[in-house]
Design a protein around this motif. Structure first.
Motif, PDB file in Angstrom:
ATOM      1  N   HIS A   1     -27.955  -5.765  54.490  1.00  0.00           N
ATOM      2  CA  HIS A   1     -28.064  -5.324  54.356  1.00  0.00           C
ATOM      3  C   HIS A   1     -28.254  -3.333  53.791  1.00  0.00           C
ATOM      4  CE1 HIS A   1     -29.331  -9.415  52.802  1.00  0.00           C
ATOM      5  NE2 HIS A   1     -29.045  -8.772  51.698  1.00  0.00           N
ATOM      6  N   ASP A   2     -27.705  -2.775  54.592  1.00  0.00           N
ATOM      7  CA  ASP A   2     -27.433  -1.402  54.720  1.00  0.00           C
ATOM      8  C   ASP A   2     -26.117  -0.826  54.622  1.00  0.00           C
ATOM      9  OD1 ASP A   2     -25.356  -2.097  56.674  1.00  0.00           O
ATOM     10  OD2 ASP A   2     -26.850  -1.424  58.115  1.00  0.00           O
ATOM     11  N   GLU A   3     -25.298   0.094  54.807  1.00  0.00           N
ATOM     12  CA  GLU A   3     -24.712   0.547  54.023  1.00  0.00           C
ATOM     13  C   GLU A   3     -23.025  -0.381  55.024  1.00  0.00           C
ATOM     14  OE1 GLU A   3     -25.084   3.269  57.911  1.00  0.00           O
ATOM     15  OE2 GLU A   3     -26.706   2.289  56.617  1.00  0.00           O
ATOM     16  N   ARG A   4     -23.320  -1.436  55.332  1.00  0.00           N
ATOM     17  CA  ARG A   4     -22.303  -2.177  56.114  1.00  0.00           C
ATOM     18  C   ARG A   4     -22.176  -2.979  55.495  1.00  0.00           C
ATOM     19  NH1 ARG A   4     -23.680  -3.647  61.629  1.00  0.00           N
ATOM     20  NH2 ARG A   4     -25.705  -3.617  61.057  1.00  0.00           N
ATOM     21  N   SER A   5     -23.022  -2.839  54.522  1.00  0.00           N
ATOM     22  CA  SER A   5     -21.912  -4.404  53.345  1.00  0.00           C
ATOM     23  C   SER A   5     -21.181  -4.156  52.175  1.00  0.00           C
ATOM     24  CB  SER A   5     -23.980  -4.980  52.454  1.00  0.00           C
ATOM     25  OG  SER A   5     -23.592  -4.970  51.095  1.00  0.00           O
ATOM     26  N   PRO A   6     -20.630  -5.829  52.236  1.00  0.00           N
ATOM     27  CA  PRO A   6     -19.539  -5.018  51.244  1.00  0.00           C
ATOM     28  C   PRO A   6     -20.064  -5.336  49.964  1.00  0.00           C
ATOM     29  CG  PRO A   6     -19.509  -6.973  52.461  1.00  0.00           C
ATOM     30  CD  PRO A   6     -20.913  -6.794  52.921  1.00  0.00           C
ATOM     31  N   PHE A   7     -20.556  -5.655  48.965  1.00  0.00           N
ATOM     32  CA  PHE A   7     -21.350  -5.979  48.512  1.00  0.00           C
ATOM     33  C   PHE A   7     -21.886  -4.805  47.432  1.00  0.00           C
ATOM     34  CE2 PHE A   7     -22.186  -9.589  50.752  1.00  0.00           C
ATOM     35  CZ  PHE A   7     -20.798 -10.515  50.141  1.00  0.00           C
ATOM     36  N   GLN A   8     -21.533  -4.574  46.472  1.00  0.00           N
ATOM     37  CA  GLN A   8     -21.774  -2.973  45.623  1.00  0.00           C
ATOM     38  C   GLN A   8     -23.374  -3.276  45.165  1.00  0.00           C
ATOM     39  OE1 GLN A   8     -19.278  -2.828  42.394  1.00  0.00           O
ATOM     40  NE2 GLN A   8     -20.506  -0.600  41.659  1.00  0.00           N
TER      41      GLN A   8
ATOM     42  N   PRO B   1     -40.641   3.826  50.142  1.00  0.00           N
ATOM     43  CA  PRO B   1     -39.458   3.821  51.338  1.00  0.00           C
ATOM     44  C   PRO B   1     -40.884   3.860  52.552  1.00  0.00           C
ATOM     45  CG  PRO B   1     -39.359   5.218  50.019  1.00  0.00           C
ATOM     46  CD  PRO B   1     -39.516   4.286  48.914  1.00  0.00           C
ATOM     47  N   LYS B   2     -42.116   3.924  51.375  1.00  0.00           N
ATOM     48  CA  LYS B   2     -43.689   4.404  52.167  1.00  0.00           C
ATOM     49  C   LYS B   2     -44.135   3.206  52.604  1.00  0.00           C
ATOM     50  CE  LYS B   2     -45.177   8.583  51.356  1.00  0.00           C
ATOM     51  NZ  LYS B   2     -45.837   9.640  49.596  1.00  0.00           N
ATOM     52  N   ILE B   3     -44.141   1.844  51.891  1.00  0.00           N
ATOM     53  CA  ILE B   3     -44.013   0.415  52.675  1.00  0.00           C
ATOM     54  C   ILE B   3     -43.459   0.136  52.800  1.00  0.00           C
ATOM     55  CG2 ILE B   3     -43.750  -2.357  51.189  1.00  0.00           C
ATOM     56  CD1 ILE B   3     -44.932   0.052  48.371  1.00  0.00           C
ATOM     57  N   ASP B   4     -43.770  -0.966  54.862  1.00  0.00           N
ATOM     58  CA  ASP B   4     -43.063  -0.610  55.145  1.00  0.00           C
ATOM     59  C   ASP B   4     -43.207  -2.165  55.688  1.00  0.00           C
ATOM     60  OD1 ASP B   4     -42.477  -1.839  58.090  1.00  0.00           O
ATOM     61  OD2 ASP B   4     -42.321   0.425  58.341  1.00  0.00           O
ATOM     62  N   MET B   5     -42.680  -3.779  55.055  1.00  0.00           N
ATOM     63  CA  MET B   5     -43.629  -4.883  55.217  1.00  0.00           C
ATOM     64  C   MET B   5     -43.565  -5.185  56.788  1.00  0.00           C
ATOM     65  SD  MET B   5     -43.193  -5.859  52.045  1.00  0.00           S
ATOM     66  CE  MET B   5     -43.864  -7.151  52.440  1.00  0.00           C
ATOM     67  N   GLN B   6     -42.997  -4.634  57.860  1.00  0.00           N
ATOM     68  CA  GLN B   6     -42.880  -5.160  59.130  1.00  0.00           C
ATOM     69  C   GLN B   6     -44.466  -4.911  59.926  1.00  0.00           C
ATOM     70  OE1 GLN B   6     -39.245  -3.254  60.271  1.00  0.00           O
ATOM     71  NE2 GLN B   6     -38.625  -5.729  61.432  1.00  0.00           N
ATOM     72  N   GLU B   7     -44.732  -3.572  58.949  1.00  0.00           N
ATOM     73  CA  GLU B   7     -46.117  -3.294  59.019  1.00  0.00           C
ATOM     74  C   GLU B   7     -47.558  -3.787  58.917  1.00  0.00           C
ATOM     75  OE1 GLU B   7     -46.229   0.831  59.674  1.00  0.00           O
ATOM     76  OE2 GLU B   7     -45.378   1.197  61.547  1.00  0.00           O
ATOM     77  N   ASN B   8     -46.785  -3.750  57.111  1.00  0.00           N
ATOM     78  CA  ASN B   8     -47.780  -4.231  55.739  1.00  0.00           C
ATOM     79  C   ASN B   8     -48.016  -6.002  55.664  1.00  0.00           C
ATOM     80  OD1 ASN B   8     -46.805  -1.031  54.685  1.00  0.00           O
ATOM     81  ND2 ASN B   8     -48.926  -1.378  55.913  1.00  0.00           N
TER      82      ASN B   8
ATOM     83  N   GLU C   1     -36.198  -5.671  56.560  1.00  0.00           N
ATOM     84  CA  GLU C   1     -36.986  -5.732  56.965  1.00  0.00           C
ATOM     85  C   GLU C   1     -37.402  -6.981  56.972  1.00  0.00           C
ATOM     86  OE1 GLU C   1     -39.409  -1.321  56.358  1.00  0.00           O
ATOM     87  OE2 GLU C   1     -39.790  -2.610  55.263  1.00  0.00           O
ATOM     88  N   TYR C   2     -37.469  -7.811  55.860  1.00  0.00           N
ATOM     89  CA  TYR C   2     -37.443  -9.279  56.512  1.00  0.00           C
ATOM     90  C   TYR C   2     -37.117 -10.113  56.833  1.00  0.00           C
ATOM     91  CZ  TYR C   2     -40.428  -9.053  51.702  1.00  0.00           C
ATOM     92  OH  TYR C   2     -41.407  -8.661  50.852  1.00  0.00           O
ATOM     93  N   MET C   3     -35.650  -9.216  57.270  1.00  0.00           N
ATOM     94  CA  MET C   3     -33.970 -10.281  57.901  1.00  0.00           C
ATOM     95  C   MET C   3     -34.487  -9.840  58.751  1.00  0.00           C
ATOM     96  SD  MET C   3     -31.135 -12.448  57.840  1.00  0.00           S
ATOM     97  CE  MET C   3     -30.652 -11.691  56.249  1.00  0.00           C
TER      98      MET C   3
ATOM     99  N   TYR D   1     -35.450  -1.186  42.199  1.00  0.00           N
ATOM    100  CA  TYR D   1     -36.165  -2.146  40.803  1.00  0.00           C
ATOM    101  C   TYR D   1     -37.268  -3.364  41.468  1.00  0.00           C
ATOM    102  CZ  TYR D   1     -32.236  -0.297  38.168  1.00  0.00           C
ATOM    103  OH  TYR D   1     -31.432  -0.048  37.275  1.00  0.00           O
ATOM    104  N   GLY D   2     -37.874  -2.219  42.678  1.00  0.00           N
ATOM    105  CA  GLY D   2     -38.567  -3.754  43.810  1.00  0.00           C
ATOM    106  C   GLY D   2     -38.906  -4.390  44.699  1.00  0.00           C
ATOM    107  N   LEU D   3     -37.287  -5.153  44.777  1.00  0.00           N
ATOM    108  CA  LEU D   3     -37.183  -5.616  46.290  1.00  0.00           C
ATOM    109  C   LEU D   3     -36.092  -4.361  46.476  1.00  0.00           C
ATOM    110  CD1 LEU D   3     -36.202  -7.742  48.386  1.00  0.00           C
ATOM    111  CD2 LEU D   3     -34.772  -8.205  46.443  1.00  0.00           C
ATOM    112  N   THR D   4     -36.019  -3.502  47.854  1.00  0.00           N
ATOM    113  CA  THR D   4     -35.106  -2.980  48.141  1.00  0.00           C
ATOM    114  C   THR D   4     -34.115  -3.455  49.441  1.00  0.00           C
ATOM    115  OG1 THR D   4     -36.529  -2.106  49.793  1.00  0.00           O
ATOM    116  CG2 THR D   4     -36.234  -1.231  47.389  1.00  0.00           C
ATOM    117  N   ASN D   5     -33.323  -2.547  49.596  1.00  0.00           N
ATOM    118  CA  ASN D   5     -32.128  -2.714  50.385  1.00  0.00           C
ATOM    119  C   ASN D   5     -33.347  -2.871  51.674  1.00  0.00           C
ATOM    120  OD1 ASN D   5     -31.707   0.044  50.622  1.00  0.00           O
ATOM    121  ND2 ASN D   5     -29.870   0.087  49.838  1.00  0.00           N
ATOM    122  N   LYS D   6     -34.329  -1.460  51.691  1.00  0.00           N
ATOM    123  CA  LYS D   6     -34.951  -1.843  53.072  1.00  0.00           C
ATOM    124  C   LYS D   6     -35.896  -2.523  53.111  1.00  0.00           C
ATOM    125  CE  LYS D   6     -38.589   1.252  54.960  1.00  0.00           C
ATOM    126  NZ  LYS D   6     -39.497   0.356  54.959  1.00  0.00           N
ATOM    127  N   LYS D   7     -36.514  -2.956  52.494  1.00  0.00           N
ATOM    128  CA  LYS D   7     -37.668  -4.400  51.840  1.00  0.00           C
ATOM    129  C   LYS D   7     -36.269  -5.270  52.789  1.00  0.00           C
ATOM    130  CE  LYS D   7     -40.870  -2.739  49.032  1.00  0.00           C
ATOM    131  NZ  LYS D   7     -41.475  -3.676  47.144  1.00  0.00           N
TER     132      LYS D   7
END
Length: 322
Positions: free
Chosen positions: A187-194, A15-22, A212-214, A203-209
């Protein structure tokens, strides 16, 4: 998935990787690692002007070693609408052309956050429209059997382009192939997808990333809920191209990709959905070729050749044909 692979993926999931900054540093790292090969005898670069003539859209055409069809694969690359280019995807496009026996035309669309939605989407739509109406401008002369293909954000762009072509009454592509597509805006806790919670951390691509992309692609949350950003929210999914959707077992986007396929099928479209077992989000475009890659390209080739029948050789089939 072995323990070493799990450990490496966990490192890249920090979670230390911040796509918006990096994102600029990540872009440079990609360009360094994924330099295009020097041999370019089967590669042709072209430019297409944006509809308003404000800029040129670079495209790159890849010819297969052995051509087996006049179909053209119009490829939109992934990278969260922020990363990637036709240079970093050149090796992948060469492999795609050779594995399928078809010309691949890759689009270097405008990237966020410098160019947020709809800039990249408009670029992709423009190239598709030109390829349908005036293929000679790209150096190709037959676009009757056009196939849109994309991975991740690129698959999102492919699905959105198909919707807009339908909405504007234009000719549709022959088929579309959506590999691990982004189809939903949240892609936060409001997402309807398990799978967002199930696979969103290790697994590399996280919901945090993903968030940030979105946020870089569509800063306004209301804009993110447009069907051209989130195809799954479209009121009408009828009259879409025949569709192949490929998802990955350990991908946070798995469920929304499969749900999009189900909705396409319910709207009367021809759809096949396959889940590649024991794979992560970007497995097909990683630096190391695996058995899963070979199976996926056999699946894609069989789909393009209209000989796709059973699912045992490729993974679990999750979709249907009406």
């Amino acid at each position: 998935m072995n323990n070493i692979t799990k450990f490496i993926l966990k490192l890249f999931s920090s979670p230390k990787i911040d796509m918006q900054e990096n994102y600029l540093q990540v872009r440079r790292l990609q360009e360094f690692i994924q330099q295009p090969p020097k041999d370019s005898y089967r590669i042709l670069d072209r430019q297409i002007y944006a509809e308003d003539m404000s800029h040129e859209i670079p495209v790159r055409i890849f010819q297969p070693k052995e051509k087996r069809s006049d179909e053209i694969l119009l490829f939109f690359h992934g990278g969260g609408w922020v990363l990637g280019s036709i240079d970093t995807y050149t090796r992948d496009c060469i492999r795609m052309a050779d594995k399928t026996g078809r010309a691949v035309l890759a689009v270097d669309y405008s990237k966020a956050p410098e160019h947020p939605f709809p800039a990249g989407f408009d670029d992709c739509f423009r190239v598709a429209e030109v390829l349908i109406n005036r293929p000679e401008l790209t150096g190709l002369h037959n676009a009757e059997n056009l196939v849109l293909i994309g991975n991740s954000a690129g698959a999102n762009l492919a699905a959105a382009v198909s919707l807009r072509l339908r909405d504007e009454g234009k000719q549709l592509p022959h088929k579309q192939i959506l590999i691990n597509p982004v189809t939903y805006w949240n892609h936060d806790e409001r997402s309807p997808f398990q799978s967002v919670e199930e696979n969103g951390y290790d697994y590399g691509l996280t919901n945090k990333k993903l968030r940030e992309y979105m946020e870089m692609y569509a800063p306004d949350e209301k804009v993110r809920q447009s069907p051209y950003v989130s195809p799954i929210v479209a009121d009408d999914l009828a009259n879409q191209p025949a569709t192949l959707i490929i998802t990955s077992q350990f991908d946070p986007l798995r469920d929304e990709g499969e749900a999009y396929g189900q909705l396409l099928w319910q709207a009367g479209n021809e759809v096949r959905i396959f889940q590649a077992k024991n794979t992560i989000h970007n497995y097909l475009f990683g630096p190391i070729s695996t058995d899963s890659d070979e199976k996926t390209y056999r699946l894609i080739e069989d789909y393009l050749e209209n000989r796709l029948k059973g699912s045992d050789a490729y993974g679990e089939e999750k979709g249907y044909q009406p």
